[in-house]
Enzyme design. Structure first.
Site, short mmCIF file in Angstrom:
data_model
loop_
_atom_site.label_atom_id
_atom_site.label_comp_id
_atom_site.label_asym_id
_atom_site.label_seq_id
_atom_site.Cartn_x
_atom_site.Cartn_y
_atom_site.Cartn_z
N LYS A 11 -2.77 -0.42 8.35
CA LYS A 11 -3.67 -0.68 9.47
C LYS A 11 -5.15 -0.53 9.06
O LYS A 11 -5.46 -0.01 7.98
CB LYS A 11 -3.32 0.27 10.61
CG LYS A 11 -1.90 0.06 11.17
CD LYS A 11 -1.67 0.92 12.40
CE LYS A 11 -0.27 0.71 12.97
NZ LYS A 11 -0.08 1.47 14.22
N TYR A 51 2.37 -6.96 19.47
CA TYR A 51 2.60 -5.74 20.25
C TYR A 51 2.96 -6.04 21.70
O TYR A 51 2.81 -5.16 22.56
CB TYR A 51 1.38 -4.83 20.18
CG TYR A 51 1.26 -4.05 18.88
CD1 TYR A 51 2.25 -3.16 18.48
CD2 TYR A 51 0.15 -4.19 18.05
CE1 TYR A 51 2.16 -2.44 17.30
CE2 TYR A 51 0.03 -3.46 16.88
CZ TYR A 51 1.04 -2.59 16.51
OH TYR A 51 0.96 -1.85 15.35
N PHE A 59 -2.25 2.33 26.53
CA PHE A 59 -3.02 2.24 25.29
C PHE A 59 -3.05 0.82 24.69
O PHE A 59 -3.58 0.61 23.60
CB PHE A 59 -2.48 3.23 24.24
CG PHE A 59 -1.01 3.06 23.91
CD1 PHE A 59 -0.58 2.10 23.01
CD2 PHE A 59 -0.05 3.88 24.51
CE1 PHE A 59 0.75 1.94 22.70
CE2 PHE A 59 1.29 3.73 24.20
CZ PHE A 59 1.70 2.76 23.30
N ARG A 87 10.79 4.04 7.99
CA ARG A 87 10.37 4.90 9.11
C ARG A 87 10.35 6.37 8.69
O ARG A 87 9.47 7.13 9.10
CB ARG A 87 11.26 4.66 10.34
CG ARG A 87 11.01 3.26 10.92
CD ARG A 87 11.81 2.97 12.15
NE ARG A 87 11.30 3.64 13.33
CZ ARG A 87 10.25 3.22 14.04
NH1 ARG A 87 9.58 2.15 13.68
NH2 ARG A 87 9.88 3.88 15.11
N THR A 93 5.14 8.85 14.67
CA THR A 93 3.98 8.06 15.14
C THR A 93 2.73 8.93 15.23
O THR A 93 1.64 8.52 14.83
CB THR A 93 4.29 7.47 16.53
OG1 THR A 93 5.50 6.70 16.42
CG2 THR A 93 3.17 6.56 17.02
N ARG A 104 2.03 9.17 7.19
CA ARG A 104 1.17 9.52 8.33
C ARG A 104 0.69 10.97 8.24
O ARG A 104 -0.43 11.27 8.63
CB ARG A 104 1.91 9.24 9.64
CG ARG A 104 1.96 7.73 9.93
CD ARG A 104 2.90 7.44 11.06
NE ARG A 104 2.83 6.07 11.53
CZ ARG A 104 3.81 5.48 12.19
NH1 ARG A 104 4.94 6.12 12.43
NH2 ARG A 104 3.68 4.23 12.60
N ASN A 114 -3.04 5.42 12.98
CA ASN A 114 -1.95 6.10 12.27
C ASN A 114 -1.51 5.37 11.00
O ASN A 114 -0.40 5.53 10.53
CB ASN A 114 -0.77 6.39 13.21
CG ASN A 114 -0.09 5.14 13.72
OD1 ASN A 114 -0.56 4.03 13.48
ND2 ASN A 114 1.03 5.31 14.40
N HIS A 117 2.38 0.66 10.21
CA HIS A 117 3.42 0.24 11.16
C HIS A 117 4.65 -0.15 10.36
O HIS A 117 4.54 -0.73 9.28
CB HIS A 117 2.96 -1.00 11.96
CG HIS A 117 4.09 -1.66 12.69
ND1 HIS A 117 4.52 -1.25 13.93
CD2 HIS A 117 4.93 -2.67 12.32
CE1 HIS A 117 5.56 -1.98 14.29
NE2 HIS A 117 5.83 -2.85 13.33
N GLU A 128 9.17 -9.92 13.18
CA GLU A 128 7.83 -9.54 12.69
C GLU A 128 7.55 -10.19 11.34
O GLU A 128 6.44 -10.68 11.11
CB GLU A 128 7.74 -8.01 12.60
CG GLU A 128 7.73 -7.35 13.98
CD GLU A 128 7.75 -5.83 13.96
OE1 GLU A 128 7.73 -5.24 15.05
OE2 GLU A 128 7.80 -5.23 12.87
P1 CMP Z 1 3.12 1.37 15.78
O1 CMP Z 1 4.29 1.85 15.01
O2 CMP Z 1 2.27 0.34 15.15
O3 CMP Z 1 3.64 0.81 17.18
C1 CMP Z 1 2.90 0.90 18.37
C2 CMP Z 1 1.61 1.64 18.17
O4 CMP Z 1 0.99 2.08 19.37
C3 CMP Z 1 1.87 2.92 17.42
O5 CMP Z 1 2.19 2.63 16.10
C4 CMP Z 1 0.61 3.70 17.65
O6 CMP Z 1 -0.37 3.44 16.68
C5 CMP Z 1 0.15 3.15 18.98
N1 CMP Z 1 0.23 4.20 19.98
C6 CMP Z 1 1.33 4.82 20.42
N2 CMP Z 1 1.00 5.74 21.33
C7 CMP Z 1 -0.34 5.69 21.47
C8 CMP Z 1 -1.26 6.40 22.26
N3 CMP Z 1 -0.87 7.36 23.10
N4 CMP Z 1 -2.56 6.08 22.14
C9 CMP Z 1 -2.96 5.10 21.29
N5 CMP Z 1 -2.11 4.39 20.51
C10 CMP Z 1 -0.82 4.69 20.59
#
Ligand code: CMP
Length: 140
Positions: A11, A51, A59, A87, A93, A104, A114, A117, A128
C-alpha cells in the site's frame, strides 16, 4: 497441499517509506514466490471497485482516499496454501494486534495505513488477480 495464487498490494504507506524490497524479502523468506508484480497508481474507480464489499463501512471514503494517495505495488503470490499463508505472514489487520515478525507488526503504521492487503479466500483471490493482471503477465 494445493499450489494456490493470492493477490497482494503493497500500500501507499509502504511505497512512501521505500519498503517494497523489505516486504518482498519477508514474503520470499516465508516461502511464497512473487510470480507477477507491478508498481502502479490506481484510480479512484479501481479502488472503489476493489473495495466494493466495504462500501457501507464508515471508513470506506478514507480507505479509498488512502489507496489512491500514492503508488502501490500489486502482486500475485504463489505457493502451497498461499491465501491463508500470506494472511499469516501479513498479520492482523490492526498492527497493534499483529503477531511478532509479521509484515504489519514490523512495518504498518495503523489499521488504515497497514502496509499490505492480501486476498481472504479463493474466489476473491481470483477476482482480485483478474482486476489487475492478464494471464500472460503471471509467470510462475
Ligand atoms: P485490507 O486487508 O486492505 O482490507 C480492507 C481494509 O480496510 C483493511 O485492510 C484496512 O486497511 C482498512 N480498514 C479496516 N478497518 C479500518 C478502520 N477502522 N479504519 C480505517 N481503515 C480500516
Amino acid at each position: 497441499m494445493a499450489i494456490e495464487q493470492t493477490f497482494s498490494i503493497l500500500k501507499p504507506d509502504a511505497t512512501a517509506r521505500n519498503l517494497t524490497g523489505a516486504i518482498n524479502a519477508l514474503i520470499e523468506q516465508a516461502g511464497l514466490r512473487i510470480v507477477a508484480q507491478k508498481r502502479v497508481r490506481i484510480t479512484r474507480e479501481q479502488a472503489e471497485t476493489f473495495y466494493a464489499v466495504h462500501r457501507e463501512r464508515p471508513f470506506f471514503g478514507e480507505l479509498v482516499d488512502f489507496m489512491i494517495s500514492g503508488p502501490v505495488v500489486v502482486q500475485v503470490l504463489e505457493g502451497d496454501n498461499a491465501i491463508v499463508r500470506y494472511r499469516d505472514i501479513m498479520g492482523a489487520t490492526d498492527p497493534a494486534k499483529a503477531a511478532p515478525g509479521t509484515i504489519r507488526k514490523v512495518h504498518a503504521k495503523s489499521i488504515g495505513e497497514n502496509s499490505v492487503h492480501g486476498s481472504d479466500a479463493p474466489d476473491t483471490a481470483a477476482k482480485e488477480i483478474a482486476q489487475f493482471f492478464s494471464d500472460n503477465e503471471i509467470v510462475g
